[in-house]
Each structure stands twice: as structure tokens, then as C-alpha cells.
Design a protein around this motif. Structure first.
Motif, PDB file in Angstrom:
ATOM      1  N   LYS A   2     -12.358 -35.359  18.191  1.00 61.27           N
ATOM      2  CA  LYS A   2     -12.733 -35.715  19.597  1.00 61.27           C
ATOM      3  C   LYS A   2     -13.281 -34.161  20.373  1.00 61.27           C
ATOM      4  CE  LYS A   2      -9.722 -39.990  20.059  1.00 61.27           C
ATOM      5  NZ  LYS A   2      -8.095 -39.966  20.274  1.00 61.27           N
ATOM      6  N   ASP A   3     -12.436 -33.139  20.022  1.00 65.28           N
ATOM      7  CA  ASP A   3     -12.725 -32.702  20.983  1.00 65.28           C
ATOM      8  C   ASP A   3     -14.346 -31.711  21.120  1.00 65.28           C
ATOM      9  OD1 ASP A   3     -10.542 -32.592  21.880  1.00 65.28           O
ATOM     10  OD2 ASP A   3      -9.829 -30.564  20.853  1.00 65.28           O
ATOM     11  N   ALA A   4     -14.754 -31.991  18.920  1.00 68.66           N
ATOM     12  CA  ALA A   4     -15.430 -31.559  19.531  1.00 68.66           C
ATOM     13  C   ALA A   4     -17.407 -32.290  19.970  1.00 68.66           C
ATOM     14  CB  ALA A   4     -16.270 -31.098  17.372  1.00 68.66           C
ATOM     15  N   GLU A   5     -16.818 -33.488  19.280  1.00 75.23           N
ATOM     16  CA  GLU A   5     -17.587 -34.461  19.815  1.00 75.23           C
ATOM     17  C   GLU A   5     -17.953 -34.496  21.159  1.00 75.23           C
ATOM     18  OE1 GLU A   5     -19.471 -36.462  18.617  1.00 75.23           O
ATOM     19  OE2 GLU A   5     -20.597 -37.371  20.494  1.00 75.23           O
ATOM     20  N   MET A   6     -16.584 -34.106  22.450  1.00 71.41           N
ATOM     21  CA  MET A   6     -17.217 -33.594  23.841  1.00 71.41           C
ATOM     22  C   MET A   6     -18.115 -32.650  23.772  1.00 71.41           C
ATOM     23  SD  MET A   6     -15.401 -31.928  26.329  1.00 71.41           S
ATOM     24  CE  MET A   6     -13.932 -31.831  25.910  1.00 71.41           C
ATOM     25  N   ALA A   7     -17.551 -31.339  23.102  1.00 72.72           N
ATOM     26  CA  ALA A   7     -18.016 -30.239  23.798  1.00 72.72           C
ATOM     27  C   ALA A   7     -19.573 -30.904  22.922  1.00 72.72           C
ATOM     28  CB  ALA A   7     -17.681 -29.333  22.520  1.00 72.72           C
ATOM     29  N   ARG A   8     -19.838 -30.953  22.442  1.00 73.46           N
ATOM     30  CA  ARG A   8     -21.612 -31.658  21.764  1.00 73.46           C
ATOM     31  C   ARG A   8     -22.318 -31.801  23.622  1.00 73.46           C
ATOM     32  NH1 ARG A   8     -19.703 -31.791  16.670  1.00 73.46           N
ATOM     33  NH2 ARG A   8     -19.784 -34.206  16.703  1.00 73.46           N
ATOM     34  N   ARG A   9     -21.465 -32.975  23.724  1.00 70.47           N
ATOM     35  CA  ARG A   9     -21.919 -33.934  25.049  1.00 70.47           C
ATOM     36  C   ARG A   9     -21.561 -32.976  26.191  1.00 70.47           C
ATOM     37  NH1 ARG A   9     -18.321 -37.690  23.784  1.00 70.47           N
ATOM     38  NH2 ARG A   9     -17.045 -37.174  25.003  1.00 70.47           N
ATOM     39  N   LYS A  10     -21.506 -32.244  26.168  1.00 71.65           N
ATOM     40  CA  LYS A  10     -21.193 -30.985  27.528  1.00 71.65           C
ATOM     41  C   LYS A  10     -22.896 -29.661  27.676  1.00 71.65           C
ATOM     42  CE  LYS A  10     -17.809 -32.133  29.142  1.00 71.65           C
ATOM     43  NZ  LYS A  10     -17.876 -33.089  30.529  1.00 71.65           N
ATOM     44  N   GLY A  11     -23.225 -29.594  26.064  1.00 73.50           N
ATOM     45  CA  GLY A  11     -23.754 -28.700  25.204  1.00 73.50           C
ATOM     46  C   GLY A  11     -23.339 -27.392  24.697  1.00 73.50           C
ATOM     47  N   ILE A  12     -22.060 -27.973  24.215  1.00 69.13           N
ATOM     48  CA  ILE A  12     -21.577 -26.382  22.974  1.00 69.13           C
ATOM     49  C   ILE A  12     -22.041 -26.612  21.735  1.00 69.13           C
ATOM     50  CG2 ILE A  12     -19.599 -25.187  22.652  1.00 69.13           C
ATOM     51  CD1 ILE A  12     -18.406 -26.117  25.683  1.00 69.13           C
ATOM     52  N   GLU A  13     -22.454 -26.034  21.202  1.00 67.69           N
ATOM     53  CA  GLU A  13     -23.219 -26.029  19.611  1.00 67.69           C
ATOM     54  C   GLU A  13     -21.282 -25.854  19.018  1.00 67.69           C
ATOM     55  OE1 GLU A  13     -25.526 -22.808  18.116  1.00 67.69           O
ATOM     56  OE2 GLU A  13     -25.671 -22.335  20.058  1.00 67.69           O
ATOM     57  N   ALA A  14     -21.709 -27.341  17.974  1.00 76.11           N
ATOM     58  CA  ALA A  14     -20.261 -27.485  18.072  1.00 76.11           C
ATOM     59  C   ALA A  14     -20.200 -28.221  15.931  1.00 76.11           C
ATOM     60  CB  ALA A  14     -19.191 -27.902  18.504  1.00 76.11           C
ATOM     61  N   GLU A  15     -19.968 -27.356  14.893  1.00 71.40           N
ATOM     62  CA  GLU A  15     -20.601 -28.663  14.162  1.00 71.40           C
ATOM     63  C   GLU A  15     -19.159 -28.964  13.161  1.00 71.40           C
ATOM     64  OE1 GLU A  15     -22.743 -25.500  11.137  1.00 71.40           O
ATOM     65  OE2 GLU A  15     -24.225 -25.317  12.783  1.00 71.40           O
ATOM     66  N   ILE A  16     -19.313 -29.453  12.884  1.00 70.11           N
ATOM     67  CA  ILE A  16     -18.152 -29.498  11.814  1.00 70.11           C
ATOM     68  C   ILE A  16     -18.191 -29.457  10.005  1.00 70.11           C
ATOM     69  CG2 ILE A  16     -16.941 -32.180  10.587  1.00 70.11           C
ATOM     70  CD1 ILE A  16     -16.965 -31.460  13.884  1.00 70.11           C
ATOM     71  N   TRP A  17     -17.341 -28.489   9.544  1.00 71.24           N
ATOM     72  CA  TRP A  17     -17.103 -27.908   8.355  1.00 71.24           C
ATOM     73  C   TRP A  17     -16.473 -29.043   7.443  1.00 71.24           C
ATOM     74  CZ3 TRP A  17     -18.089 -21.832   8.728  1.00 71.24           C
ATOM     75  CH2 TRP A  17     -19.877 -21.400   8.751  1.00 71.24           C
ATOM     76  N   SER A  18     -16.885 -28.764   6.772  1.00 71.22           N
ATOM     77  CA  SER A  18     -15.561 -29.571   5.527  1.00 71.22           C
ATOM     78  C   SER A  18     -15.073 -27.774   5.050  1.00 71.22           C
ATOM     79  CB  SER A  18     -16.521 -29.091   3.224  1.00 71.22           C
ATOM     80  OG  SER A  18     -16.748 -27.981   3.535  1.00 71.22           O
ATOM     81  N   PRO A  19     -14.011 -28.125   4.423  1.00 70.29           N
ATOM     82  CA  PRO A  19     -12.761 -26.953   3.965  1.00 70.29           C
ATOM     83  C   PRO A  19     -13.563 -25.922   3.611  1.00 70.29           C
ATOM     84  CG  PRO A  19     -11.259 -28.716   3.830  1.00 70.29           C
ATOM     85  CD  PRO A  19     -13.003 -29.261   4.150  1.00 70.29           C
TER      86      PRO A  19
END
Ligand SMILES: Cc1cc2nc3c(=O)[nH]c(=O)nc-3n(C[C@H](O)[C@H](O)[C@H](O)COP(=O)(O)OP(=O)(O)OC[C@H]3O[C@@H](n4cnc5c(N)ncnc54)[C@H](O)[C@@H]3O)c2cc1C
Length: 370
Positions: free
Chosen positions: A103-120
Motif C-alpha cells: 500500500k505504501d508503494a502504491e501511494m508513493a507511486r501516486r505521488k511520483g516516487i519510483e517504487a517497483e515491486i520485486w520478488s524475493p
């Protein structure tokens, strides 16, 4: 400077960045009073120097985004070279912690912060010591990094001085003068200094300084946190990002040829030079053994502790005091005071020069007095 209009108490990131923004806008009569002989003796010189933008609070993410952008392209006339290693960050999560991080990453992306989801697997490829670590996924933020905190702090102070601000070291404020509900100045050991505005940037002492102005109900907690640095390690890749396991509260990053590590301890402590607690080294060893076993075999060379100043809701305390006119707070920066320093100073200067009675919106002091 005859009689400064603006007295700032504290030359940490809060005070220095506020002075910088005031001075840059042409305000000449800014005086910073710092009790120590040097800047950065307390929180601003004792932190992990990480610039992290993916956080839970949307308003802090906005300040962090702007703060990181500033570090990437300092103004041409910035007085001190500041190394910002944009090595990125890997935030790890498992279970409920992972869902929150998503959720934090999703919110960050909406703000314009690059945040990718990576597998382990992908995270382990980037930082091989995570091989046996237990996490469900990682958030990769490539624009995070590590900054030279001493150079950055010195830069704010020098840039402010170049625009006319004055910094006095070894000058402890022992009283805040209030007459008819309005500040009129501060007392130091040697003199009373008149001022129309007193800015409380006292970090861990912000609550104490509030008390000097008669504000006794500041909802600030000061909490100790230890940092550890290992001896040099041949297998550490200095280009690794900082890795923060948010589910198990443990972070590490390359430092001085080895690793800087933190078990995210949080013990309430009075303002001052916090004593070291041996049991935190045991806590760190235990967390490493359980959660990142590949780095179990390290020798700690250095450790220290600093204080983080926290508000009850995790947001900062920036704004005019609703009870004492002319008394302004820039405090409670928690674990984000380096990252957000530029934008915290900017917001503070906006509010101070805007002259609003309260202001600060989500950071306002009034929210604690509802
Ligand atoms: C272990 C640790 C790790 C951290 N890691 C990070 C990180 O990686 N990234 C990040 O963004 N943030 C991090 N932080 C948070 C960051 O360090 C703080 O948010 C920030 O330094 C707070 O700055 P400040 O100016 O409010 O406080 P300080 O730096 O403590 O400055 C306050 C100043 O006020 C002065 N003062 C107090 N009382 C008086 C008085 N009466 N008269 C005159 N002067 C006075 C003090 O001497 C002090 O210099 C970390 C903090 C800690 C403790």
C-alpha cells in the motif's frame, strides 16, 4: 546584527534548513543559537544518513520526494560539495507487513516516487546476503540513497550565513521571554536577545524549549536508537542499496568498507547524550541470526546512539504555537529529518513568512490541542 527578528534555537537539520530558506528569501535578521560548539552533535550528526521516500504517511512522502530531488541537483551556488550516493533502497516485508508495504508503494507511486515491486528472488540477486532471509517481497526505490550528512548540514548553515544569517555556537537558550501572550525574546547565559519570532528547532529538547515558553503539553517523545558499524568485510558490495526489513525492524547498508546496521530499538529517553545499552547489541545479533543469517559472522567495530523525536501520530510538528504568539515549532522529525530537511525548512519558512495564525495543515501544532 542589532536585534534579530528571527531567533532559531538549534543548528540541526530543522534549524539549519529553516534558516537557509528564510535567508534565501532575503530575510536578513536571522540568528541561530546552538548550545554546542559545533553543528550536528545530536540527532543530525548521529543518524544513518539514508534518504528514504517510501513511507506510510502521504504528507511525509511528499516532503521526502522533494527533499531527495534537492539532493540530486543542489543549487549551483551551494557552498559545500555534498556526496549523495543514489544507490537505491530495498524495503522487505512479510505477512501483514508486506501488505502494508504494498500500500505504501502504491501511494508513493501516486505521488511520483519510483517504487517497483520485486520478488524475493530478484532482491536476493541484487543483494546476495539476503539468500536465507525470509520475506514475501521487496519494494525497490532506485532514487533513494545515502547522503553525507555533515556536508549537507554545513551546506545549509554556510548558505544561510552567505545570505546574512548568523550562527552562534556554545550559546544555550535558558529562557524564552513571553509578555502578554507573545514572545519577545530569549535569554542566554550572557544576555537577553529580543526577537519577534522564536523558532523552536531544538530536536530532542523541543519539549523542554516549549516549556521555557510556557507550553508544557507538547506531545513529543524522545527515543534512543543505536547504530553499529562492522569492521571492513571483503564480501560487501559498496554499491548495494540500503536494505530495510520492515517486518522484523532491521536495516543495514554499506559503510566504511563494512556494514552499518540497526536493530530499530526504540526506548524512551530524556534529551541529552543517550547512554549505550549492551543489550541492544544482543538484540542486533539475534535479529541478524534469525532474519539475515548470511551476515551473522561480523565483528562490530563501532557503535553509537542518537535520539529521534516523535509525535504521537508520526507526522511532524511544524507551525505557530496556538497559545504563544510568535513561537514557531519545527520539531518531531522522527526518522525523516535528513531526507525531508530541504522541504521541512521550506514549509517552515513559508508558514513563518506567511504570518498565518496557525498554519501547517497536517503538521500543525493545533492538531494536538483539539
Ligand atoms: C539512530 C538514528 C538514525 C536516523 N536515521 C535517519 C535516516 O537514515 N534518515 C533520516 O532522514 N533521518 C534519520 N534520523 C532522524 C534525523 O536524524 C532527525 O530527524 C534529525 O536529525 C532531527 O534534526 P533536528 O534539527 O530536529 O534535531 P538535532 O539535530 O538534535 O538538533 C537540535 C539542536 O538543538 C540544539 N539545542 C537544543 N536545546 C538548545 C538550547 N536550549 N539552546 C541552544 N541550542 C539547543 C541541540 O544542541 C541540537 O544541536 C535518524 C535518527 C537517529 C537517532
Amino acid at each position: 546584527m542589532e536585534s534579530p527578528r528571527y531567533v532559531i534555537i538549534g543548528a540541526g537539520f530543522a534549524g539549519a534548513a529553516t534558516a537557509y530558506h528564510l535567508a534565501r528569501r532575503g530575510v536578513k535578521d536571522v540568528l541561530i543559537l546552538e548550545q554546542e560548539r559545533l553543528p550536528g552533535v545530536h540527532s543530525s550528526g548521529r543518524n544513518a544518513a539514508m534518504v528514504r521516500q517510501v513511507v506510510s504517511e502521504p504528507v511525509i512522502a511528499e516532503l521526502a520526494l522533494k527533499g531527495a530531488a534537492f539532493l540530486r541537483s543542489l543549487p549551483a551556488d551551494w557552498p559545500v560539495p555534498v556526496l549523495f550516493q543514489q544507490s537505491g533502497s530495498l524495503l522487505l516485508g512479510g505477512g501483514e507487513g508486506w501488505r502494508k508495504l504494498l500500500k505504501d508503494a502504491e501511494m508513493a507511486r501516486r505521488k511520483g516516487i519510483e517504487a517497483e515491486i520485486w520478488s524475493p528472488e530478484k532482491a536476493k540477486e541484487r543483494v546476495w546476503v539476503l539468500e536465507d532471509a525470509d520475506f514475501e517481497g521487496a519494494v525497490w526505490c532506485p532514487t533513494d540513497g545515502v547522503v553525507d550528512i555533515h556536508a549537507l548540514l554545513t551546506g545549509y548553515l554556510k548558505a544561510a550565513s552567505a545570505c546574512g544569517a548568523e550562527v552562534r555556537y556554545g550559546c544555550s537558550v535558558s529562557g524564552v521571554e513571553v509578555k502578554g501572550g507573545r514572545v519577545t525574546g530569549v535569554q542566554t547565559a550572557g544576555e537577553t536577545i529580543s526577537a519577534e519570532t522564536v523558532i523552536n528547532a531544538g530536536g530532542p529538547w523541543a519539549g523542554v524549549i516549549g516549556g521555557l515558553a510556557g507550553v508544557i503539553d507538547a506531545p513529543l517523545r524522545t527515543c534512543r536508537r543505536h547504530l553499529f558499524v562492522s569492521a571492513p568485510l571483503t564480501w560487501v558490495n559498496p554499491t548495494w542499496p540500503f536494505v530495510w526489513d520492515l517486518t522484523h525492524d532491521l536495516y543495514f547498508r554499506p559503510d566504511s568498507g563494512g556494514l552499518l546496521l540497526c536493530p530499530c530499538d526504540q526506548d524512551d529517553m530524556a534529551p541529552g547524550d543517550p547512554p549505550l545499552d549492551d543489550s541492544v547489541a544482543e538484540l542486533l545479533a539475534e535479529k541478524i541470526r534469525r532474519f539475515v543469517p548470511k551476515i551473522s559472522d561480523i565483528a562490530i567495530k563501532k557503535r553509537w546512539a542518537g535520539l529521534r523525536t516523535l509525535t504521537g501520530d508520526g507526522r511532524f510538528a511544524i507551525g505557530w504555537d496556538p497559545k504563544v504568539k510568535g513561537f514557531f515549532w519545527v520539531a518531531g522529525l522522527g526518522g525523516h529529518g535528513v531526507t525531508t530537511s530541504y522541504s521541512v525548512g521550506e514549509l517552515a519558512a513559508d508558514l513563518i513568512l506567511g504570518g498565518g495564525a496557525e498554519g501547517g495543515g497536517e503538521f500543525s501544532i493545533a492538531r494536538f490541542r483539539a
